[in-house]
Design a protein around this motif. Structure first.
Motif, mmCIF file in Angstrom:
data_model
loop_
_atom_site.group_PDB
_atom_site.id
_atom_site.type_symbol
_atom_site.label_atom_id
_atom_site.label_comp_id
_atom_site.label_asym_id
_atom_site.label_seq_id
_atom_site.Cartn_x
_atom_site.Cartn_y
_atom_site.Cartn_z
ATOM 1 N N ARG A 40 -13.034 23.885 -0.854
ATOM 2 C CA ARG A 40 -12.841 23.972 -2.300
ATOM 3 C C ARG A 40 -13.455 25.277 -2.818
ATOM 4 O O ARG A 40 -14.572 25.629 -2.438
ATOM 5 C CB ARG A 40 -13.500 22.790 -3.026
ATOM 6 C CG ARG A 40 -13.074 21.433 -2.503
ATOM 7 C CD ARG A 40 -11.604 21.146 -2.786
ATOM 8 N NE ARG A 40 -11.269 19.788 -2.430
ATOM 9 C CZ ARG A 40 -10.619 19.443 -1.321
ATOM 10 N NH1 ARG A 40 -10.209 20.385 -0.479
ATOM 11 N NH2 ARG A 40 -10.357 18.163 -1.060
ATOM 12 N N ASN A 41 -12.737 25.972 -3.696
ATOM 13 C CA ASN A 41 -13.214 27.246 -4.224
ATOM 14 C C ASN A 41 -12.758 27.412 -5.666
ATOM 15 O O ASN A 41 -12.090 28.376 -6.023
ATOM 16 C CB ASN A 41 -12.703 28.406 -3.363
ATOM 17 C CG ASN A 41 -13.350 29.732 -3.730
ATOM 18 O OD1 ASN A 41 -14.479 29.766 -4.231
ATOM 19 N ND2 ASN A 41 -12.637 30.822 -3.491
ATOM 20 N N HIS A 42 -13.120 26.453 -6.521
ATOM 21 C CA HIS A 42 -12.740 26.492 -7.931
ATOM 22 C C HIS A 42 -13.572 27.541 -8.663
ATOM 23 O O HIS A 42 -14.772 27.671 -8.407
ATOM 24 C CB HIS A 42 -12.947 25.123 -8.573
ATOM 25 C CG HIS A 42 -12.298 24.958 -9.896
ATOM 26 N ND1 HIS A 42 -12.827 25.493 -11.060
ATOM 27 C CD2 HIS A 42 -11.151 24.316 -10.258
ATOM 28 C CE1 HIS A 42 -12.039 25.178 -12.072
ATOM 29 N NE2 HIS A 42 -11.010 24.461 -11.617
ATOM 30 N N PRO A 43 -12.966 28.330 -9.565
ATOM 31 C CA PRO A 43 -13.728 29.382 -10.260
ATOM 32 C C PRO A 43 -14.871 28.869 -11.119
ATOM 33 O O PRO A 43 -15.776 29.635 -11.462
ATOM 34 C CB PRO A 43 -12.664 30.077 -11.129
ATOM 35 C CG PRO A 43 -11.523 29.119 -11.225
ATOM 36 C CD PRO A 43 -11.537 28.352 -9.942
ATOM 37 N N LYS A 44 -14.875 27.583 -11.467
ATOM 38 C CA LYS A 44 -15.949 27.032 -12.299
ATOM 39 C C LYS A 44 -16.976 26.222 -11.508
ATOM 40 O O LYS A 44 -17.836 25.571 -12.094
ATOM 41 C CB LYS A 44 -15.353 26.157 -13.406
ATOM 42 C CG LYS A 44 -14.556 26.952 -14.442
ATOM 43 C CD LYS A 44 -14.041 26.049 -15.543
ATOM 44 C CE LYS A 44 -13.279 26.857 -16.586
ATOM 45 N NZ LYS A 44 -12.725 25.977 -17.653
ATOM 46 N N GLN A 45 -16.919 26.270 -10.200
ATOM 47 C CA GLN A 45 -17.831 25.449 -9.411
ATOM 48 C C GLN A 45 -19.300 25.740 -9.710
ATOM 49 O O GLN A 45 -20.106 24.816 -9.856
ATOM 50 C CB GLN A 45 -17.561 25.633 -7.918
ATOM 51 C CG GLN A 45 -16.450 24.733 -7.408
ATOM 52 C CD GLN A 45 -16.203 24.870 -5.927
ATOM 53 O OE1 GLN A 45 -15.094 24.622 -5.462
ATOM 54 N NE2 GLN A 45 -17.207 25.249 -5.170
ATOM 55 N N ASN A 46 -19.671 27.008 -9.782
ATOM 56 C CA ASN A 46 -21.068 27.347 -10.059
ATOM 57 C C ASN A 46 -21.497 26.861 -11.436
ATOM 58 O O ASN A 46 -22.643 26.421 -11.626
ATOM 59 C CB ASN A 46 -21.296 28.854 -9.932
ATOM 60 C CG ASN A 46 -21.240 29.324 -8.490
ATOM 61 O OD1 ASN A 46 -21.445 28.549 -7.559
ATOM 62 N ND2 ASN A 46 -20.950 30.601 -8.300
ATOM 63 N N GLU A 47 -20.572 26.923 -12.397
ATOM 64 C CA GLU A 47 -20.867 26.420 -13.741
ATOM 65 C C GLU A 47 -21.096 24.913 -13.706
ATOM 66 O O GLU A 47 -22.032 24.394 -14.316
ATOM 67 C CB GLU A 47 -19.721 26.762 -14.683
ATOM 68 C CG GLU A 47 -19.944 26.310 -16.119
ATOM 69 C CD GLU A 47 -18.797 26.689 -17.052
ATOM 70 O OE1 GLU A 47 -18.848 26.289 -18.235
ATOM 71 O OE2 GLU A 47 -17.859 27.370 -16.587
ATOM 72 N N TRP A 48 -20.263 24.206 -12.960
ATOM 73 C CA TRP A 48 -20.426 22.757 -12.850
ATOM 74 C C TRP A 48 -21.767 22.401 -12.221
ATOM 75 O O TRP A 48 -22.458 21.486 -12.681
ATOM 76 C CB TRP A 48 -19.309 22.169 -11.992
ATOM 77 C CG TRP A 48 -17.938 22.305 -12.545
ATOM 78 C CD1 TRP A 48 -17.574 22.520 -13.852
ATOM 79 C CD2 TRP A 48 -16.728 22.237 -11.804
ATOM 80 N NE1 TRP A 48 -16.205 22.585 -13.964
ATOM 81 C CE2 TRP A 48 -15.655 22.414 -12.724
ATOM 82 C CE3 TRP A 48 -16.421 22.053 -10.463
ATOM 83 C CZ2 TRP A 48 -14.326 22.403 -12.326
ATOM 84 C CZ3 TRP A 48 -15.085 22.042 -10.062
ATOM 85 C CH2 TRP A 48 -14.056 22.211 -10.989
ATOM 86 N N LEU A 49 -22.124 23.117 -11.166
ATOM 87 C CA LEU A 49 -23.392 22.830 -10.493
ATOM 88 C C LEU A 49 -24.577 23.058 -11.416
ATOM 89 O O LEU A 49 -25.545 22.291 -11.405
ATOM 90 C CB LEU A 49 -23.509 23.688 -9.235
ATOM 91 C CG LEU A 49 -22.491 23.362 -8.129
ATOM 92 C CD1 LEU A 49 -22.530 24.424 -7.045
ATOM 93 C CD2 LEU A 49 -22.724 21.977 -7.539
ATOM 94 N N ALA A 50 -24.497 24.118 -12.250
ATOM 95 C CA ALA A 50 -25.569 24.373 -13.210
ATOM 96 C C ALA A 50 -25.651 23.258 -14.249
ATOM 97 O O ALA A 50 -26.746 22.854 -14.662
ATOM 98 C CB ALA A 50 -25.349 25.727 -13.894
#
Length: 203
Positions: free
Chosen positions: A124-134
């Motif tokens: 999975r490589n969604h552009p918002k993944q880092n935002e979701w994790l934060a």
């Protein structure tokens, strides 16, 4: 502390949260757990009192159980998972609620780390993944033995979390709910044995 004890503890913390080999055994609008689709919005967290509305009702005591499974890492029991749907059968998609009853203490930071790891293992490589994790970092508490975390996803793709029976909010992004639940329920889950026990017979 002896080196062997430190090593065992390190191995346990690395695997316990979300990703390990198994032994069988957003402010957000209130999602309607069986509702219709609505326009996607920018991810944010809802932790307001409105989360007690009917649209976010916890249903694990109402919906039938589909399946259950225990996650183990080495000799340690980590959590008991249980899947619930309105029909009591897995139809391949939402609505569903997934309950995780933890059998060990786990820091929230480790849950987040293992969420990212599972997505990576699934490609999975969604552009918002880092935002979701934060956002999850501000949403999830540290886990103590006996705690229960429930994730719910409705037919519209809206999701919600509950902690020990109380709503703690959600990330208002349809893609998040699909990908998060997919850690356990997608065919390419890193834990196929767990998935098989959760979804039960599919025919």
């Amino acid at each position: 502390m002896k080196t062997s004890v430190l090593l065992a503890a390190s191995l346990l913390v690395t695997g316990v949260a979300l990703g390990a080999d198994l032994a069988p055994e957003d402010r957000l609008r209130s999602p309607d757990l069986t509702g219709a689709a609505s326009e996607q919005s920018t991810p944010s967290i809802d932790q307001s009192a409105e989360a007690t509305s009917d649209g976010l009702a916890l249903a694990t005591d109402v919906w039938p159980l589909v399946g259950e499974a225990r996650l183990k890492v080495f000799i340690w029991e980590v959590y008991d998972s249980a899947l619930f749907t309105p029909s009591g059968r897995w139809q391949g998609d939402a609505p569903y609620q997934l309950s995780l009853h933890y059998l060990r203490d786990i820091p929230a930071a480790k849950l987040i780390e293992e969420t990212e790891k599972a997505w990576r293992e699934q490609g999975r490589n969604h552009p918002k993944q880092n935002e979701w994790l934060a956002l999850l970092d501000g949403l999830w508490p540290d886990i103590t033995e006996g705690d229960k975390l429930v994730f719910g996803l409705n037919a519209a793709g809206e999701s919600a979390f509950w902690f020990n029976g109380s709503p703690i909010g959600s990330i208002d992004d349809r893609d998040f709910g699909r990908l998060f639940g997919g850690i356990w329920l997608d065919p390419d889950t890193p834990r196929p044995k767990l998935r098989a026990q959760l979804i039960g017979p599919t025919s």
